[in-house]
Design an enzyme around this catalytic site. Sequence first.
Site, PDB file in Angstrom:
ATOM      1  N   VAL A  82      14.312 -17.719  25.863  1.00 23.14           N
ATOM      2  CA  VAL A  82      13.997 -18.044  24.478  1.00 23.14           C
ATOM      3  C   VAL A  82      13.529 -19.496  24.383  1.00 23.14           C
ATOM      4  CG1 VAL A  82      14.874 -18.186  22.119  1.00 23.14           C
ATOM      5  CG2 VAL A  82      15.682 -16.365  23.653  1.00 23.14           C
ATOM      6  N   LYS A  83      12.327 -19.676  23.867  1.00 27.87           N
ATOM      7  CA  LYS A  83      11.717 -21.002  23.776  1.00 27.87           C
ATOM      8  C   LYS A  83      11.963 -21.576  22.385  1.00 27.87           C
ATOM      9  CE  LYS A  83       7.387 -23.144  25.338  1.00 27.87           C
ATOM     10  NZ  LYS A  83       5.986 -22.845  25.722  1.00 27.87           N
TER      11      LYS A  83
END
Length: 228
Positions: A82-83
């Site tokens: 997850v960025k």
Amino acid sequence: MKIFLDTANIEEIRQAHAWGVIDGVTTNPSLIAKNGKDFIQTIYEIAELVQGPVSAETIAQDTEGMVREGRLLAQIHPHIVVKIPLTPAGIAATKQLSSEGIKTNVTLCFQSNQALLAAKAGATYISPFLGRLDDISQQGVGLIEEIVHIYENYDFETQVLAASIRHPKHMVDVALAGADVATLPFGVLEKMFKHPLTDAGNAKFLKDWETVPNNNIEEAVRDWLAKQ
């Protein structure tokens, strides 16, 4: 040093994967928009192909929204990372997601103080953007060196993911600086293969090979084996 491809183009990823040199992929909203295909399906296809870390970015700007989106994105594929943007809300979301065992990539890092905060929050990766710093006449690779040094001082597990790579020299610079990962566009990866002496040397070898008797290697080997 691991090499990630910075793209959402499946054909580019397929080609680089066939070369056997990429370990993962990073994407962002701009790359997804440029690709013009369904976001979720694209991320899934990339993760299935690469079988390595694939960064998918949250869009929400508040902590609760980032956490909700992050939990959902992590369900797409086991390799999803997850960025999250390097904002106060993003750091809080990173802390929460990391505590749940969800891998995170904190992006848009431009100074060592920010990288320190991301590591404290338990980020899996920190993404300093050296190319964008070079664009404003700051030394991007110097930031990579600082972060690597700080993380080594305190044994942080956060990996330094050098981003905004603009040319092959950047790859050399970040490798010398000790980056754990570098993410680069497909065009830069192609250029890493190139050198005029390599091309000239290969051309000479092929020309000289034409003078060798029975110079079809496959046929020559099969004939030789049959005689043994």
